[in-house]
Design an enzyme around this catalytic site. Structure first.
Site, mmCIF file in Angstrom:
data_model
loop_
_atom_site.group_PDB
_atom_site.id
_atom_site.type_symbol
_atom_site.label_atom_id
_atom_site.label_comp_id
_atom_site.label_asym_id
_atom_site.label_seq_id
_atom_site.Cartn_x
_atom_site.Cartn_y
_atom_site.Cartn_z
ATOM 1 N N SER A 25 -0.890 -16.451 9.470
ATOM 2 C CA SER A 25 -0.428 -15.271 8.705
ATOM 3 C C SER A 25 -0.356 -15.573 7.217
ATOM 4 C CB SER A 25 0.943 -14.826 9.214
ATOM 5 O OG SER A 25 1.878 -15.889 9.105
ATOM 6 N N ASN A 113 11.808 -18.643 12.967
ATOM 7 C CA ASN A 113 12.210 -17.302 13.413
ATOM 8 C C ASN A 113 13.317 -16.720 12.524
ATOM 9 O OD1 ASN A 113 10.417 -17.946 15.377
ATOM 10 N ND2 ASN A 113 11.894 -18.014 17.064
ATOM 11 N N HIS A 159 5.659 31.372 2.840
ATOM 12 C CA HIS A 159 4.348 31.603 3.490
ATOM 13 C C HIS A 159 3.206 31.592 2.480
ATOM 14 C CE1 HIS A 159 6.751 33.028 6.982
ATOM 15 N NE2 HIS A 159 7.489 33.582 6.043
ATOM 16 N N SER A 280 -15.365 15.884 -13.663
ATOM 17 C CA SER A 280 -16.313 15.782 -12.555
ATOM 18 C C SER A 280 -17.575 15.150 -13.114
ATOM 19 C CB SER A 280 -16.620 17.177 -12.006
ATOM 20 O OG SER A 280 -17.896 17.205 -11.400
ATOM 21 N N LYS A 286 -14.974 20.989 -15.228
ATOM 22 C CA LYS A 286 -13.836 20.673 -14.358
ATOM 23 C C LYS A 286 -12.732 19.885 -15.052
ATOM 24 C CE LYS A 286 -13.358 21.568 -10.493
ATOM 25 N NZ LYS A 286 -13.985 21.080 -9.262
ATOM 26 N N ASN A 288 -9.670 18.207 -13.182
ATOM 27 C CA ASN A 288 -9.142 18.052 -11.825
ATOM 28 C C ASN A 288 -7.794 17.331 -11.797
ATOM 29 O OD1 ASN A 288 -11.371 19.290 -10.632
ATOM 30 N ND2 ASN A 288 -12.537 17.376 -10.602
ATOM 31 N N GLU A 293 -3.572 14.452 -6.362
ATOM 32 C CA GLU A 293 -4.278 14.350 -5.076
ATOM 33 C C GLU A 293 -4.166 12.929 -4.510
ATOM 34 O OE1 GLU A 293 -8.148 16.998 -5.125
ATOM 35 O OE2 GLU A 293 -7.872 16.043 -7.062
ATOM 36 N N TYR A 320 12.784 -13.383 19.542
ATOM 37 C CA TYR A 320 11.582 -13.427 18.692
ATOM 38 C C TYR A 320 10.328 -13.371 19.550
ATOM 39 C CZ TYR A 320 7.864 -14.797 15.614
ATOM 40 O OH TYR A 320 6.688 -14.791 14.918
ATOM 41 N N GLN A 325 4.794 -10.925 13.788
ATOM 42 C CA GLN A 325 4.004 -11.320 12.615
ATOM 43 C C GLN A 325 3.177 -10.135 12.093
ATOM 44 O OE1 GLN A 325 2.206 -15.334 12.715
ATOM 45 N NE2 GLN A 325 0.264 -14.312 12.349
HETATM 46 N N1 ARG Z 1 4.315 -16.803 11.223
HETATM 47 C C1 ARG Z 1 5.412 -16.414 12.047
HETATM 48 C C2 ARG Z 1 5.782 -14.958 11.773
HETATM 49 O O1 ARG Z 1 5.422 -14.543 10.756
HETATM 50 C C3 ARG Z 1 6.620 -17.230 11.727
HETATM 51 C C4 ARG Z 1 7.493 -17.417 12.888
HETATM 52 C C5 ARG Z 1 6.746 -18.141 13.917
HETATM 53 N N2 ARG Z 1 7.585 -18.593 14.949
HETATM 54 C C6 ARG Z 1 7.081 -19.171 16.002
HETATM 55 N N3 ARG Z 1 7.913 -19.565 16.861
HETATM 56 N N4 ARG Z 1 5.804 -19.341 16.163
HETATM 57 O O2 ARG Z 1 6.439 -14.284 12.541
#
Ligand code: ARG
Length: 484
Positions: A25, A113, A159, A280, A286, A288, A293, A320, A325
């Site tokens: 991650s 965690n 409306h 445009s 135009k 715009n 938007e 957890y 993640q």
């Molecule tokens: N990369 C993990 C997350 O973002 C961190 C926690 C991972 N914990 C584990 N027991 N693998 O949630």
């Protein structure tokens, strides 16, 4: 992403390199490096104080963590690729700088965690605080503009048909009222996120004599979270933020639609000046409303982020789970999305100008004042409302058939439809009068108290934001805390 470091945490030698890379991650959570470093600096301070890390090592660790944090603040700190997540990357960097045996003391009584739960909460708290401040600035901008443009007559719509006479100030106050509710949700998010997860460990706390109250205080939280098992799986704070952001963006989206509609030549109620009007590539004439938007378009992503987070959490068992993640993308997308849109609207609105001639012309024939005429019969002549409603309805149809406006009818013509019509009653067809006379709470004629309420709401919410320490201020607080 092929060479992810194999650590005990990642599964060691056995883990397939492709899956190690796929499951990393780091590309997302490296955005949390400042939060992670501060959390670790507070944690090592606590470990030293309770005697779990020798003072000399704690001194080195905290100094290095805060130096890395200072570099991260200026953008001069780059975490190397090749670790599974930001937590492992920081630990690896610390090992490279201080040696593995000193760095290896940091993770005492901690799990990734509770660490990731902390980083995410600190992120939410900082970003919700900044978002709230930006919201309040726009709220005040709308409120003061409402005060300044309350004299500009403007039809209100139901409306998407012309309904009743109001003013530009009243519409601006409506936008502000909606925004104030979103701002209140951001404040609510701040209050709800104010519990420190650190020390929950993997799922059940620690047998070591940690002091969760100390880390909570150092990181600017009022108290530790209540239950370790709940804490590591809890993403309610992320949901609160995503929901608050979506609500603010829905307000901005609705405001944007009003501006986009009113800028059409069909409405012609506002003009966009060169500061925001986009051209445009093909049609030379135009001008715009692209900024509005884009705000409306981007708000759809905020809705998607809420749904992603809700779906992610739904069905997970207590504790957890690695699924969590996946909170990174929707959550980390939320703050830049919200702050960007708030800024775009705040910068764009001064370039949107009401055309008072066009807006008044939309009320000139008197048909939008039909309700006011009926109410005048009720108030001044004691006519039952349904009878007055029918008489005015007949009068409106008569004017339409005759091809004249309601305001062009004489008293004598009107009296054909009800004997109680007279000159003072017909005067209620004047749009300015009609708008000013709606003095009921929340009405067009009672905008000043609405603006006062919005100003004091902005002050109340600003006081909540001011109680939250900024992320940048925490480093000094942690550095000052004695290690022994
Ligand atoms: N990369 C993990 C997350 O973002 C961190 C926690 C991972 N914990 C584990 N027991 N693998 O949630």
């Amino acid at each position: 992403m092929s060479g992810i470091a194999r650590t005990n945490a990642t599964g060691g030698e056995g883990m397939l390199p492709e899956l190690l890379a796929w499951s990393s991650s780091l590309q997302f959570d490296r955005a949390l490096v400042r939060e992670d470093l501060l959390g670790s600096a507070a944690h090592v301070t606590m470990l030293s104080r309770v005697g779990l890390v020798p003072l000399a090592d704690a001194t080195l660790l905290r100094k290095e963590l805060l130096a890395m944090h200072a570099a991260a603040e200026t953008g001069a700190f780059a975490l190397a690729d090749g670790e599974e997540d930001v937590h492992m990357a920081v630990e690896a960097e610390l090992g490279a700088r201080l040696g593995a045996s000193v760095a290896g003391r940091l993770h005492t009584a901690r799990s990734r965690n509770d660490q990731v739960a902390l980083d995410l909460r600190m992120h939410v708290r900082e970003q919700a605080r900044l978002s709230l401040l930006a919201c309040l600035a726009l709220l005040r901008q709308l409120t003061e503009r409402a005060a300044a443009e309350h004299h500009v007559l403007l039809p209100a719509y139901t409306h998407r048909q012309r309904a009743q006479p109001t003013t530009a100030g009243f519409l601006l106050a409506a936008w502000a009222s909606s925004l104030a509710r979103g701002a209140e949700l951001l404040a609510f998010t701040l209050e709800r996120a104010d519990r420190c997860p650190l020390g929950a460990g993997a799922c059940s706390g620690s047998s070591l004599p940690i002091d969760r109250t100390l880390t909570a205080r150092l990181l600017g939280f009022s108290s530790p979270t209540v239950n370790a098992l709940d804490t590591v799986g809890d993403r309610d704070f992320a949901l609160d933020f995503a929901w608050a952001a979506a609500r603010v963006l829905l307000s901005l989206s609705r405001l944007s639609t009003d501006v986009i509609d009113y800028a059409t030549s069909e409405f012609g109620f506002v003009k966009l000046d060169g500061g925001i009007a986009a051209g445009s590539s093909m049609m030379p004439q135009k001008k715009n409303p692209d900024m509005f938007e884009l705000v409306r378009g981007e708000s759809s992503r905020a809705v998607g982020n809420v749904v992603s987070l809700l779906t992610l959490v739904k069905g997970l068992p207590t504790g957890y789970n690695r699924d969590l993640q996946e909170d990174r993308r929707p959550l980390l997308d939320t703050a830049p999305l919200l702050l960007g849109a708030l800024r775009a609207v705040s910068l764009s609105l001064p370039h949107v100008h009401f055309d008072g001639t066009r807006t008044a012309a939309a009320l000139a024939d008197g048909s939008t004042q039909a309700t006011d005429l009926a109410e005048a019969l009720v108030q001044h002549k004691g006519v039952p409302f349904r009878e007055a409603y029918k008489a005015v309805g007949a009068l409106v149809r008569h004017a339409l058939d005759a091809g004249v406006t309601l305001r062009a009818l004489s008293v004598a013509e009107a009296q054909v439809f009800h004997p109680a019509f007279d000159a003072p009653v017909l005067a209620s067809l004047d749009p300015a009068e009609a708008a000013a006379r709606k003095k009921s709470i929340g009405g067009t004629g009672a905008v000043e108290p609405q603006l006062e309420a919005l100003r004091s709401e902005a002050d109340r919410l600003a006081a909540i934001a001011a109680r939250i320490p900024s992320l940048a201020s925490l480093a000094a607080r942690i550095a000052e805390e004695p290690l022994a």
